[in-house]
Design a protein around this motif. Structure first.
Motif, PDB file in Angstrom:
ATOM      1  N   GLU A 183       0.844  -1.192  -0.200  1.00 13.24           N
ATOM      2  CA  GLU A 183       0.071   0.037   0.031  1.00 13.24           C
ATOM      3  C   GLU A 183       0.988   1.543  -0.246  1.00 13.24           C
ATOM      4  O   GLU A 183       0.382   2.197  -0.736  1.00 13.24           O
ATOM      5  CB  GLU A 183      -1.124   0.176   1.290  1.00 13.24           C
ATOM      6  N   ASP A 184       2.072   1.167   0.612  1.00 17.62           N
ATOM      7  CA  ASP A 184       2.621   2.411   0.820  1.00 17.62           C
ATOM      8  C   ASP A 184       3.763   2.457  -0.437  1.00 17.62           C
ATOM      9  O   ASP A 184       4.508   3.684  -0.733  1.00 17.62           O
ATOM     10  CB  ASP A 184       3.727   2.319   2.295  1.00 17.62           C
ATOM     11  N   ASP A 185       3.573   1.680  -1.461  1.00 12.62           N
ATOM     12  CA  ASP A 185       4.346   1.788  -2.856  1.00 12.62           C
ATOM     13  C   ASP A 185       3.197   2.202  -3.850  1.00 12.62           C
ATOM     14  O   ASP A 185       3.731   2.591  -4.948  1.00 12.62           O
ATOM     15  CB  ASP A 185       4.623   0.397  -3.322  1.00 12.62           C
ATOM     16  N   LEU A 186       1.918   2.643  -3.588  1.00 15.89           N
ATOM     17  CA  LEU A 186       0.874   3.123  -4.667  1.00 15.89           C
ATOM     18  C   LEU A 186       1.516   4.413  -5.229  1.00 15.89           C
ATOM     19  O   LEU A 186       1.281   4.449  -6.561  1.00 15.89           O
ATOM     20  CB  LEU A 186      -0.364   3.330  -3.858  1.00 15.89           C
ATOM     21  N   ILE A 187       1.951   5.347  -4.506  1.00 14.83           N
ATOM     22  CA  ILE A 187       2.376   6.613  -5.481  1.00 14.83           C
ATOM     23  C   ILE A 187       3.452   6.184  -6.405  1.00 14.83           C
ATOM     24  O   ILE A 187       3.286   6.711  -7.861  1.00 14.83           O
ATOM     25  CB  ILE A 187       3.022   7.685  -4.536  1.00 14.83           C
ATOM     26  N   GLU A 188       4.394   5.357  -6.004  1.00  8.43           N
ATOM     27  CA  GLU A 188       5.582   5.167  -7.103  1.00  8.43           C
ATOM     28  C   GLU A 188       4.808   4.244  -8.201  1.00  8.43           C
ATOM     29  O   GLU A 188       4.808   4.407  -9.500  1.00  8.43           O
ATOM     30  CB  GLU A 188       6.410   4.019  -6.574  1.00  8.43           C
ATOM     31  N   TYR A 208       1.822   4.226  -9.419  1.00 15.28           N
ATOM     32  CA  TYR A 208       0.811   5.160 -10.078  1.00 15.28           C
ATOM     33  C   TYR A 208       1.733   5.972 -11.204  1.00 15.28           C
ATOM     34  O   TYR A 208       1.316   6.025 -12.499  1.00 15.28           O
ATOM     35  CB  TYR A 208       0.095   6.069  -9.238  1.00 15.28           C
ATOM     36  N   ALA A 209       2.942   6.338 -10.605  1.00 15.17           N
ATOM     37  CA  ALA A 209       3.654   7.149 -11.832  1.00 15.17           C
ATOM     38  C   ALA A 209       4.186   6.016 -12.668  1.00 15.17           C
ATOM     39  O   ALA A 209       4.249   6.478 -13.912  1.00 15.17           O
ATOM     40  CB  ALA A 209       4.962   7.644 -10.775  1.00 15.17           C
ATOM     41  N   ASN A 214       1.286   5.224 -15.199  1.00 18.75           N
ATOM     42  CA  ASN A 214       1.130   6.613 -16.074  1.00 18.75           C
ATOM     43  C   ASN A 214       2.257   6.355 -17.452  1.00 18.75           C
ATOM     44  O   ASN A 214       1.818   6.634 -18.386  1.00 18.75           O
ATOM     45  CB  ASN A 214       1.261   7.887 -15.295  1.00 18.75           C
ATOM     46  N   GLU A 217      -4.753  11.522 -15.046  1.00 21.91           N
ATOM     47  CA  GLU A 217      -4.162  10.660 -14.338  1.00 21.91           C
ATOM     48  C   GLU A 217      -5.029  10.372 -13.121  1.00 21.91           C
ATOM     49  O   GLU A 217      -5.053   9.157 -12.631  1.00 21.91           O
ATOM     50  CB  GLU A 217      -2.781  11.302 -13.764  1.00 21.91           C
ATOM     51  N   ARG A 263      -5.844   6.611 -11.868  1.00 23.95           N
ATOM     52  CA  ARG A 263      -5.606   6.032 -10.186  1.00 23.95           C
ATOM     53  C   ARG A 263      -6.966   5.614  -9.675  1.00 23.95           C
ATOM     54  O   ARG A 263      -7.018   4.250  -9.026  1.00 23.95           O
ATOM     55  CB  ARG A 263      -5.292   7.250  -9.344  1.00 23.95           C
TER      56      ARG A 263
END
Length: 151
Positions: free
Chosen positions: A10-15, A17-18, A21, A39, A43
């Motif tokens: 869960e704490d990897d989600l920003i990476e 998403y990038a 994209n 974007e 998400r």
């Protein structure tokens, strides 16, 4: 070099998403029905579909260099016939042509044999000749063509 397939946390989600994209941008060139999607909308779709999917990082020496998105399907009413579908496979451009995608697919095939899957499938956009060649080189055969249109 240390290679691995590890679950996205869960704490990897920003990476994720990038990276997704970047993947999506590459795919648009091969998709005749591609729409410009914000974007934030991509998400949201990823979050909504997350319970039916499994996201794995492709790691090299502890760094995330790609991902696989999987979906397990069961052949109703024969639920013991399990199919693992590779919905998305992505390796960052800098890390391509080093055997990472091949290693990821081979590791997944070993895992799916152990889980008793009867079939592993992969989605490929029709005009993505390089992806189709990759899957054929991995021993996959074109089994069906999926058509689509806007309503």
């Amino acid at each position: 070099m240390a290679f691995g397939l590890v679950p996205v946390q869960e704490d990897d989600l920003i990476e994720l998403y990038a990276m997704f994209n970047a993947y999506w941008t590459e795919l648009e060139a091969f998709d005749p029905l591609a729409e410009v999607t914000a974007e934030a909308d991509r998400r949201q779709e990823m979050v909504e579909d997350a319970e039916d999917q499994e996201w794995l990082w492709i790691e090299l020496d502890g760094s995330h260099v790609g991902f696989m998105m999987l979906q397990t399907l069961y052949d109703e009413p024969l639920v013991n016939l399990r199919t693992q579908e590779i919905r998305d496979l992505y390796v960052e451009p800098f890390h391509r042509r080093k055997g990472l995608a091949k290693a990821a697919v081979e590791a997944l095939l070993v895992r799916e044999r152990e889980h008793g899957s009867s079939l592993v499938t992969a989605d490929v956009l029709r005009d993505n000749a390089a992806a189709l060649a990759f899957w054929e080189a991995m021993g996959f055969v074109v089994r069906a063509h999926r058509t689509a249109r806007r309503p």
